[in-house]
Write a protein that holds these residues in place. Structure first.
Motif, short mmCIF file in Angstrom:
data_model
loop_
_atom_site.label_atom_id
_atom_site.label_comp_id
_atom_site.label_asym_id
_atom_site.label_seq_id
_atom_site.Cartn_x
_atom_site.Cartn_y
_atom_site.Cartn_z
N GLY A 1 57.33 35.39 59.17
CA GLY A 1 58.75 35.17 59.06
C GLY A 1 59.60 36.32 59.08
O GLY A 1 60.99 36.15 59.00
N LYS B 1 61.78 39.44 60.57
CA LYS B 1 62.31 39.69 61.86
C LYS B 1 62.25 41.21 62.18
O LYS B 1 62.57 42.21 61.37
CB LYS B 1 63.90 39.50 61.74
CG LYS B 1 64.50 39.62 63.28
CD LYS B 1 66.14 39.59 63.18
CE LYS B 1 66.80 40.07 64.18
NZ LYS B 1 68.37 39.92 64.14
N ASP C 1 63.00 40.77 55.92
CA ASP C 1 62.24 39.59 55.15
C ASP C 1 62.69 38.19 55.43
O ASP C 1 64.08 38.11 55.66
CB ASP C 1 61.67 40.02 54.03
CG ASP C 1 62.68 39.86 52.75
OD1 ASP C 1 63.50 39.21 52.92
OD2 ASP C 1 62.38 40.48 51.75
N PRO C 2 61.94 37.45 55.17
CA PRO C 2 62.56 35.91 55.24
C PRO C 2 63.65 35.68 54.22
O PRO C 2 64.63 34.72 54.46
CB PRO C 2 61.37 35.08 54.80
CG PRO C 2 60.14 35.82 55.27
CD PRO C 2 60.51 37.48 55.09
N THR C 3 64.01 36.51 53.30
CA THR C 3 65.18 36.44 52.43
C THR C 3 66.29 37.14 52.94
O THR C 3 67.47 36.80 52.05
CB THR C 3 64.80 36.77 51.07
OG1 THR C 3 64.67 38.11 50.85
CG2 THR C 3 63.54 36.10 50.50
#
Length: 119
Positions: A84, A86, A105-107
């Motif tokens: 997840g 980018k 990161d995804p967060t």
């Protein structure tokens, strides 16, 4: 610990103020490296723990970026994106030193992966 933090990087529009602040706060010394095109990358290495660098580049937000060491940059970058993350930049070579990629990161946190050249 597997995959430790190996480098920390500060992007700032005011390198001299940052060097003065961190130099006085932590007794860090800096070595300026001419990267060409008017870009200076100032490195530091504390007595223990990872070292890092300070640089200025238009359009880059003021922020600290941590680098985590990996054995295979391409595999780690692919794994991160499959989980997840980018991909923002890279994989890209730092001639004579190694390879890096920068991810979100995804967060929403930014992190870099680093594969040093074999010794």
């Amino acid at each position: 610990m597997a995959n430790p933090f190996v480098h920390l990087e500060l992007s700032t529009p005011d390198i001299s103020t940052a060097k003065e602040f961190y130099g006085k706060l932590f007794n860090w010394t800096f070595e300026d490296n001419d990267m060409g095109d008017g870009v200076v990358y100032s490195t530091f290495k504390p007595e223990s723990g990872p070292g890092g660098g300070i640089f200025s580049m238009p359009g880059i937000p003021v922020d600290w970026l941590p680098y985590v060491g990996v054995e295979d940059l391409n595999a780690a970058t692919e794994k991160a994106t499959s989980l997840g993350a980018k991909l923002v930049r890279g994989p890209q070579e730092v001639p004579g030193h190694g390879w890096f990629s920068v991810l979100i990161d995804p967060t929403g946190a930014t992190i870099a992966l680093w594969q040093a050249n074999a010794a």
